[in-house]
Design an enzyme around this catalytic site. Structure first.
Site, PDB file in Angstrom:
ATOM      1  CB  THR A 244     -14.965  -7.810  30.319  1.00 39.67           C
ATOM      2  OG1 THR A 244     -13.780  -7.312  30.928  1.00 39.67           O
ATOM      3  CG2 THR A 244     -16.125  -6.904  30.709  1.00 39.67           C
ATOM      4  CD  GLN A1155      -7.025 -31.599  57.849  1.00 38.43           C
ATOM      5  OE1 GLN A1155      -8.050 -31.227  58.394  1.00 38.43           O
ATOM      6  NE2 GLN A1155      -6.901 -31.603  56.536  1.00 38.43           N
ATOM      7  CD  GLU A1209     -13.671 -28.838  63.707  1.00 39.54           C
ATOM      8  OE1 GLU A1209     -13.820 -28.759  64.922  1.00 39.54           O
ATOM      9  OE2 GLU A1209     -14.486 -29.373  62.969  1.00 39.54           O
TER      10      GLU A1209
HETATM   11  C1  LIG Z   1     -11.044 -13.229  37.696  1.00 42.49           C
HETATM   12  C2  LIG Z   1     -10.680 -11.932  37.082  1.00 42.49           C
HETATM   13  C3  LIG Z   1      -9.817 -11.096  37.758  1.00 42.49           C
HETATM   14  C4  LIG Z   1      -9.484  -9.871  37.197  1.00 42.49           C
HETATM   15  N1  LIG Z   1      -8.649  -9.038  37.901  1.00 42.49           N
HETATM   16  C5  LIG Z   1      -8.345  -7.820  37.382  1.00 42.49           C
HETATM   17  C6  LIG Z   1      -7.511  -6.912  38.074  1.00 42.49           C
HETATM   18  O1  LIG Z   1      -7.058  -7.190  39.188  1.00 42.49           O
HETATM   19  N2  LIG Z   1      -7.244  -5.714  37.507  1.00 42.49           N
HETATM   20  C7  LIG Z   1      -7.725  -5.379  36.267  1.00 42.49           C
HETATM   21  O2  LIG Z   1      -7.427  -4.313  35.778  1.00 42.49           O
HETATM   22  N3  LIG Z   1      -8.519  -6.211  35.601  1.00 42.49           N
HETATM   23  C8  LIG Z   1      -8.841  -7.414  36.121  1.00 42.49           C
HETATM   24  N4  LIG Z   1      -9.650  -8.239  35.427  1.00 42.49           N
HETATM   25  C9  LIG Z   1     -10.261  -7.748  34.195  1.00 42.49           C
HETATM   26  C10 LIG Z   1      -9.479  -8.108  32.968  1.00 42.49           C
HETATM   27  O3  LIG Z   1      -8.248  -7.518  32.954  1.00 42.49           O
HETATM   28  C11 LIG Z   1     -10.307  -7.639  31.808  1.00 42.49           C
HETATM   29  O4  LIG Z   1     -11.479  -8.396  31.813  1.00 42.49           O
HETATM   30  C12 LIG Z   1      -9.611  -7.825  30.499  1.00 42.49           C
HETATM   31  O5  LIG Z   1      -8.504  -7.035  30.383  1.00 42.49           O
HETATM   32  C13 LIG Z   1     -10.549  -7.580  29.365  1.00 42.49           C
HETATM   33  O6  LIG Z   1      -9.927  -8.038  28.184  1.00 42.49           O
HETATM   34  P1  LIG Z   1     -10.585  -9.150  27.275  1.00 42.49           P
HETATM   35  O7  LIG Z   1      -9.738  -9.311  26.092  1.00 42.49           O
HETATM   36  O8  LIG Z   1     -10.855 -10.375  28.036  1.00 42.49           O
HETATM   37  O9  LIG Z   1     -11.949  -8.423  26.954  1.00 42.49           O
HETATM   38  P2  LIG Z   1     -13.304  -9.015  26.418  1.00 42.49           P
HETATM   39  O10 LIG Z   1     -14.104  -9.583  27.545  1.00 42.49           O
HETATM   40  O11 LIG Z   1     -13.056  -9.901  25.273  1.00 42.49           O
HETATM   41  O12 LIG Z   1     -13.970  -7.652  25.928  1.00 42.49           O
HETATM   42  C14 LIG Z   1     -14.192  -6.603  26.829  1.00 42.49           C
HETATM   43  C15 LIG Z   1     -14.805  -5.382  26.141  1.00 42.49           C
HETATM   44  O13 LIG Z   1     -13.853  -4.729  25.329  1.00 42.49           O
HETATM   45  C16 LIG Z   1     -14.310  -4.621  24.002  1.00 42.49           C
HETATM   46  N5  LIG Z   1     -13.148  -4.799  23.124  1.00 42.49           N
HETATM   47  C17 LIG Z   1     -12.080  -5.591  23.373  1.00 42.49           C
HETATM   48  N6  LIG Z   1     -11.166  -5.434  22.388  1.00 42.49           N
HETATM   49  C18 LIG Z   1     -11.667  -4.550  21.534  1.00 42.49           C
HETATM   50  C19 LIG Z   1     -11.174  -3.968  20.326  1.00 42.49           C
HETATM   51  N7  LIG Z   1      -9.978  -4.284  19.839  1.00 42.49           N
HETATM   52  N8  LIG Z   1     -11.941  -3.065  19.717  1.00 42.49           N
HETATM   53  C20 LIG Z   1     -13.163  -2.719  20.189  1.00 42.49           C
HETATM   54  N9  LIG Z   1     -13.679  -3.232  21.336  1.00 42.49           N
HETATM   55  C21 LIG Z   1     -12.938  -4.136  21.986  1.00 42.49           C
HETATM   56  C22 LIG Z   1     -15.328  -5.724  23.883  1.00 42.49           C
HETATM   57  O14 LIG Z   1     -16.249  -5.482  22.882  1.00 42.49           O
HETATM   58  C23 LIG Z   1     -15.954  -5.721  25.256  1.00 42.49           C
HETATM   59  O15 LIG Z   1     -16.934  -4.757  25.345  1.00 42.49           O
HETATM   60  C24 LIG Z   1     -10.008  -9.483  35.945  1.00 42.49           C
HETATM   61  C25 LIG Z   1     -10.864 -10.331  35.261  1.00 42.49           C
HETATM   62  C26 LIG Z   1     -11.215 -11.551  35.815  1.00 42.49           C
HETATM   63  C27 LIG Z   1     -12.147 -12.450  35.074  1.00 42.49           C
END
Ligand SMILES: Cc1cc2nc3c(=O)[nH]c(=O)nc-3n(C[C@H](O)[C@H](O)[C@H](O)COP(=O)(O)OP(=O)(O)OC[C@H]3O[C@@H](n4cnc5c(N)ncnc54)[C@H](O)[C@@H]3O)c2cc1C
Ligand code: FES
Ligand code: FES
Length: 1277
Positions: A244, A1155, A1209
């Site tokens: 995120t 193709q 195409e």
């Molecule tokens: C291409 C793509 C497709 C996606 N498709 C989907 C989908 O179909 N469905 C869906 O539900 N999601 C989808 N997501 C979203 C994805 O599931 C979330 O981005 C993910 O779960 C966030 O987790 P992270 O560890 O990467 O969070 P981060 O990006 O690391 O953090 C996200 C937020 O959470 C906070 N945070 C995280 N852990 C803690 C903690 N332990 N304590 C306090 N704060 C915390 C962070 O500070 C931040 O604000 C997609 C994302 C991408 C990039």
């Protein structure tokens, strides 16, 4: 201390190897997939998992090993079996997605050397390919499945595998052979570095701190340290998976000067008596594993909630994202489009949070946790420790729902979690939990509805009341963010209806079908039954593409002193430029200069057929995204940041409008307008039985080639010479435009094109402008300059396929014979004419398709609007022209109450010699043969009956089938483009160098040129080499387009080789025993070099008189598709497609089939999924793979069958069968409700449009607001 801003710079930009590709920068395409290995202290094992390198901050890899595609094999040493098999199975066309595919498969095999087909499907779910249609990739990888018993592993026939149903199939495709392929030998795999293992085994001894110019990243050593940091820096986000935070920083430009990164896994899965407790930093992959384990090991009654969670997790994102993303991050991102919160809230989960000051506290996960979009009630110093997910109770039922634009790897439009608990032994509701995501800025609990249903028995009355209450409680304004308001409202009730039925076990049999979600199946190897005509030679560069050695323009290492250019684009749709102030940008570190119109030494415009387009807007802007200036800086990041600081002052101008409808109101059209006419349309209308007037709207399409546009311009210092390494489909045009811009002759400019990572018509025009701007920067600074468009900018600036509106009046007799049709085509051309006229001409020239409509009139008007200029895209107007005619046929059939295929047959061209509506002679014989054979091979009539039966016994699932014929003109209607040029050099050592004017962009033009040269010169392909396309070798070449590239180039190569052979022949005959090399050595001077130009027959149109041979020849085909729709959600599944094409002998069946499949799958996107959304201000909002969905593996019909081959195409249009099959299925649903068969359905037939067309009690609850009473979120342009 890192000197640059590298903390959040992802792994992708650091590895400096060519294999890991940039496709989107936001985790949405999988081109950058690499394998990360880490030591897992808790379980004392090494974990291997895929990640998207573009989202993996380099600093977060401390202690991890990263394997890129280069690490597993190379052409110089040894290929890895995964690389070899994708190449040999023809799974690599342009090759840009290939390294990512390879790494996803490689990682799967590291964890599971004998995967199942389901494992492969899951592993590749996060990898997009825009070229192949996925089937050949699967064919190659499927060879790793455990097929020792000959099983196809696919469960293709009725859900059973071939062994079970006794139809053992060919193991592999006949298009490639498994003889002599490398076996998979896991003992040869790279080991996890021992030093990292030692490091991993030691407890972490201190926190890590990475400091950059603008960013700081701290990784705490333990929980206490984390809590201290959170107290000290409460505003710093805790980053775990970065999925995120990463896109927010990289794509949206959010800046966090300090982030706290969690390396250490604090709490993994721990079982407690009341359920599963998941550590907040557990990845979604481990959550899924844990849920699966629980479901496997425990009684079903206790794991109903986990089963619901699993249903969501299986469709959520791709594998790479699930490997990175954490459950805590998903929850705390507080994004209602994320899927987990609605389910977890319905399950009454509890969060354990902790802070230094207040210790631990438990919070219920419900709507109160979310205080706004992206905001939660956690205090800034608190961190989330774990999530408790309770077991289900007896008499408790849980379901999860999600509907997205694409079934997998797409954010949901609406998601829901529902749980009901019954009073023991009764059907009386004791408690009810319903949560929705996607119907507001935060998670929505429909508390009032739930409360009112408590104590009620689960029956029809409850259902009716629940729907009414939901309608009242779910508030969504007509202008709500995200649009699709009626659809979203309908989904809330439709989901509840599904839930209602799910728990109503005694439901009548006929309702049960609505409960089953679509099963995701893999494309089958039905192709293996082909008997290839030519030889399925592998793509000449496939091994290099599979190992990541193949160079694309951005893989060229930085040239000494290289600078980077970033475009400054207009934020207004129509405005006067009052002032451009780059002073702040120029003062920023690393910025070298700023360019605008005044800096262009020659002409500030690009011409095409006398139509000018400015390079830099000078006085006025006429679309959002128009280039106004460009910042040149020492690095990408510096140029990007500085471009945002350039201040442009505008004065808005009127009028401003974007849609075709508005253009018609303003009579805003480009000249000339086109018309084609045969017979006397007006008179014919007087004699027909019926007249029908209607219209169909077809949305545009983004090319979404995996490699974005760009180039490197290198000034040579001597005589003003300039070299360009450019991603262009038409290098000669780029050369010409650069010359005019710089005011220098073309002979001083050399364009090199090695290969393109996909193009599809999108790399002809705009790349010439980008090249001219970059060349201007190079000349002004005297230094090499690189330009690489980011995905969002590429989509904004370069535009795509024209949206079309077809308005028609058709006169027909009651037996279905069409006597007259008068069609007006309107295309949205955007702000400049560009190629729009030629595209409109092609639409008009194809309007008759295979039908002899005696009185036919077509008018073509290109609308001038305030949008970026639309451009060429595979099919070049043909798909739109054909589609409108097929709609006419379909609607006439509906009105006559006849099957559409019958009406098509009645109206087809039938005589041996026919004339098109532009009086070009042709024979429809092959088309009729294709049609008959297609219906026959598809078992059309039997299946039609089966479908009717299916539809009567299924209320909420409907099937439809549709077949269309096709006549498609090949070549350019402007005759001078129908030429190809080739240069063949034979060297003294016998080796041969072929250069030609075509561009290799995945279609295999080089492979075919090699095949031809090899056949004529009678030397093995290994002795022939093709380097690149270069304007210095082959001048003035035509673009590789119009399905004519191989015809033209191939003939030129053939001709050149034949001429060389004629010269050699006397000497060869005198010395028959000599080898090729001896002939060549002895006979080399003068000149074993032959430049040849092949000129196709003259084609041209006389538009005044509606006549002319517009095409070189016609190709014919037919296609039949069957689909199933879910009437409650609008979801659809492509069940089967049969294509019959007859264009004679295929030069290379493997490439040509590739193709056809690739074109067809792009057509699936065009007609069913891909939807561009513009704001009311004309801003493109769908600017990346997260918002704009191209077909993924899950969208490909599981069964293909093809008989003859054709490259190019035309197959794009054949996917319209899926659109019409959907229309049939919707009609079946409507008939059941006593509604008319005739209803509007625009293309693409998205889930939203399908659902809303299946009108029922739920859609009635969400009526469309009156036009003009609200401000819609987006517009159909
Ligand atoms: C291409 C793509 C497709 C996606 N498709 C989907 C989908 O179909 N469905 C869906 O539900 N999601 C989808 N997501 C979203 C994805 O599931 C979330 O981005 C993910 O779960 C966030 O987790 P992270 O560890 O990467 O969070 P981060 O990006 O690391 O953090 C996200 C937020 O959470 C906070 N945070 C995280 N852990 C803690 C903690 N332990 N304590 C306090 N704060 C915390 C962070 O500070 C931040 O604000 C997609 C994302 C991408 C990039
Ligand atoms: S570039 Fe990383 S997923 Fe697209
Ligand atoms: S081969 Fe997959 S994107 Fe081109």
């Amino acid at each position: 201390m890192l000197s640059q801003n590298h903390l959040h710079v992802s792994l992708l930009y650091i590895v400096l190897l060519t294999g890991t590709k940039y496709g989107c920068g936001g985790g949405g395409c999988g081109a950058c997939t690499v394998m990360v290995s880490k030591y897992d202290q808790l379980n004392n094992r090494v974990l291997h998992y895929t990640v998207n390198a573009c989202l993996q901050p380099i600093c977060t890899l401390h202690g991890a090993a990263v394997v890129t595609v280069e690490g597993i094999g190379s052409t110089k040493t040894k290929l890895h079996p995964v690389q070899e098999r994708i190449a040999k199975a023809h799974g690599s066309q342009c090759g840009f997605c290939t390294p990512g595919m390879v790494m996803s498969m490689y990682t799967l095999l590291r964890n599971k050397p004998h995967p199942t087909m389901e494992d492969i499907r899951e592993a590749l779910g996060g990898n997009l390919c825009r070229c192949t249609g996925y089937r050949p990739i699967i064919d190659g990888f499927k060879t790793f499945c455990d097929v020792s018993n000959g099983c196809c592993q696919n469960g293709e026939s009725g859900g059973k595998c071939c062994i079970e149903n006794g139809t053992k199939q060919h193991k592999y495709s006949d298009l490639f052979h498994m003889d002599n392929v490398l076996p998979l030998d896991p003992s040869q795999d790279l080991i996890f570095p021992p030093e990292l293992m030692i490091m991993g085994k030691k407890r972490a001894c201190g926190s890590l701190c990475f400091q950059g110019d603008r960013l700081k990243l701290i990784s705490p050593v333990d929980l206490t340290n984390l809590l201290e940091l959170k107290t000290e820096y409460p505003e710093a986000p805790v980053v775990v998976g970065n999925t995120t935070i990463g896109p927010n920083m990289q794509v949206k430009g959010v800046h966090h000067p300090l982030t706290i990164y969690l390396f250490v896994i604090y709490l993994l899965c721990v079982y407690v008596h009341a359920g599963v407790s998941m550590g907040a930093v557990c990845t979604l992959s481990s959550l899924k594993d844990e849920m699966e384990r629980a479901v496997r090991e425990m009684e079903a009654e206790r794991t109903r909630g986990y089963q619901a969670l699993l249903q969501t997790l299986r469709c959520l994102a791709g594998k790479q994202i699930r490997n990175m993303a954490t459950i805590g991050g998903n929850i705390l991102s507080a994004n209602p489009k994320y899927d987990l919160n609605s389910v977890l809230a319905a399950l009454d989960c509890t969060l354990q949070v902790m802070s230094k000051e207040n210790g631990t506290r438990a919070i219920t996960l419900n709507e109160e946790l979310f205080t706004g979009f992206g905001k939660t009630a956690l205090r800034p110093d608190e961190v989330l420790l774990s999530i408790d997910i309770p077991y289900s109770k007896p008499w408790e039922f849980v379901s999860a729902f999600r509907q997205a634009q694409r079934r997998e790897f797409a954010f949901s439009i609406v998601n829901a979690g529902m749980k009901v608990l019954f009073r023991e032994g009764t059907n009386i509701v004791e408690s009810l939990n319903i949560y929705y995501g996607g119907v507001g800025p935060t998670l929505v609990k429909v508390g009032r509805t739930c409360q009112k249903l408590v104590g009620r028995s689960w029956g029809e009355e409850l259902l009716a009341d629940a729907c009414r209450l939901l309608e009242e409680e779910v508030e969504l304004s007509d202008s709500a963010h995200g649009g699709k308001v009626e659809y979203r409202k309908t989904l809330t009730t439709s989901f509840f209806f599904k839930f209602y039925m799910q728990v109503l076990q005694e439901l009548r049999e006929r309702y049960l079908s609505a409960l089953k979600p679509f099963k995701n199946e893999l494309v089958s190897n039905a192709q293996s039954s082909q008997d290839p005509v030519g030889h399925p030679m592998m793509h000449q560069a496939a091994f290099h593409q599979a190992t990541g050695e193949a160079q694309y323009y951005d893989d060229i290492p930085a040239v000494q002193g290289e600078l980077f250019v970033y475009m400054v684009t207009s934020t207004r749709a129509h405005a006067k430029i009052i002032n451009i102030d780059p002073s702040e940008a120029l003062g920023m570190t690393g910025v070298v200069t700023f360019l605008s119109a005044g800096d262009v030494p020659g002409q500030n415009r690009r011409m095409l057929f006398n139509n000018p387009e400015e390079l830099f807007a000078e006085e006025e802007v006429s679309c959002v995204g128009q280039i106004i200036g460009a910042v040149v800086a020492e690095s990408r990041e510096q140029a990007r940041r500085a471009a945002q600081m350039v201040k442009v002052t505008y004065q808005d101008l009127l009028p401003v409008f974007f849609t075709i409808e508005e253009a018609i109101q303003h009579q805003s059209f480009f000249d000339p307008k086109r018309k084609l006419e045969r017979g006397d349309v007006g008179k014919a209308f007087e004699t027909v039985d019926q007249i029908l007037e209607d219209e169909i709207y077809l949305g545009g399409q983004e090319h979404f080639y995996m490699e974005t546009q760009g180039l490197i311009a290198v000034p040579k210092g001597e005589n003003g010479e300039l070299e360009l390494f450019v991603a262009s489909q038409h290098s000669a045009y780029t050369q010409e435009v650069v010359g005019i811009t710089l005011g220098i002759d073309s002979n001083k400019i050399t364009c090199h094109v090695r290969r393109l990572g996909g193009a599809f018509g999108g790399k002809v025009m705009k790349i010439a402008s980008l090249s001219a701007i970059t060349a201007t920067a190079a000349v002004k600074t005297g230094r090499p300059v690189r330009c690489v468009l980011e995905r969002g900018d590429d989509m904004l600036i370069t535009s795509g396929r024209h949206p079309f509106l077809g308005k028609y009046k058709v006169g027909y007799n009651n037996d279905g014979t069409i006597m007259a049709a008068d069609i007006t085509y309107y295309s949205n051309g955007g702000c400049t004419l560009n190629e729009s006229l030629a595209i409109m001409e092609k639409a008009l020239l194809h309007m008759d398709n295979g039908y002899k409509i005696p009185n036919l009139r077509g008018r073509g008007l290109v609308c001038k609007t305030y949008l970026p200029s639309y451009t060429a895209f595979r099919g070049f107007g043909g798909p739109q022209g054909l589609m409108v005619m097929e709609s006419v046929l379909h609607e006439v059939a509906v009105k006559c109450g006849l099957p559409p295929q019958k009406v098509r047959e009645i109206n087809m061209y039938r005589e041996e010699e026919c004339y098109t509506h532009h009086k070009q002679l042709f024979s429809p014989r092959d088309m009729l043969r294709c049609w008959d054979e297609c219906l026959d091979k598809a078992g059309y009539h039997d299946r039609l009956q089966a479908i009717q039966q299916f539809n009567t016994s299924n209320r909420w699932k409907k099937r439809g089938i549709s077949a269309v014929p096709m006549k498609f003109g090949v070549g350019f209607s402007k005759g001078f483009f129908n030429q190809g040029a080739a240069l063949v050099n034979i060297y003294k050592d016998g080796s041969v160098l072929v250069a030609h004017g075509g561009t290799e962009m995945g279609q295999g033009i080089n492979t075919k040129a090699l095949q031809i040269a090899s056949r004529i010169l009678k030397v093995p392909m290994s002795s022939i080499h093709i380097k690149e396309t270069c304007t210095g070798n082959v001048p003035n070449a035509a673009p590789s387009a119009a399905s004519f590239g191989t015809d033209a180039v191939g003939m030129a190569v053939k001709d050149a080789c034949e001429k060389l052979m004629r010269r050699l022949k006397p000497f060869m005959e005198n010395h028959p025993k000599y080898t090729w090399q001896q002939w060549v050595i002895n006979k080399h001077p003068p000149g074993y070099k032959k430049v040849n130009i092949m000129m196709g027959p003259h084609t041209d149109m006389d538009w005044e008189n509606s006549e002319g041979p517009a095409y070189y020849y016609f190709t014919f085909g037919a296609c039949c598709s069957e689909v199933e729709i879910d009437c409650l959600t609008g979801d659809h599944k492509n069940l089967r497609t049969d294509i019959v094409m007859d264009v004679g002998r295929s030069l290379n069946p493997a490439l040509d089939i590739g193709q056809i499949e690739g074109g067809f799958v792009q057509g699936i996107g065009l007609y069913t999924i891909e939807e561009l959304q513009f704001s009311l201000e004309g801003v493109l909002m769908t600017r990346g793979p997260s918002q704009y969905k191209i077909p993924a593996l899950c969208d490909v019909p599981p069964q293909f069958l093809r008989i003859h081959f054709l490259s190019g195409e035309p197959p794009v249009f054949l996917a319209s069968t899926i659109f019409f099959a959907i229309k049939e299925a919707v009609a079946a649903a409507r008939r059941e409700r006593g509604l008319g068969d005739s209803f509007p359905l625009s293309s693409p037939a998205t889930a939203e449009r399908i659902r809303m067309a299946c009108e029922d009690q739920f859609t009635e609850m969400a009526p469309s607001p009156k036009k003009g009473t609200f401000k819609p979120w987006s517009i159909n342009i």
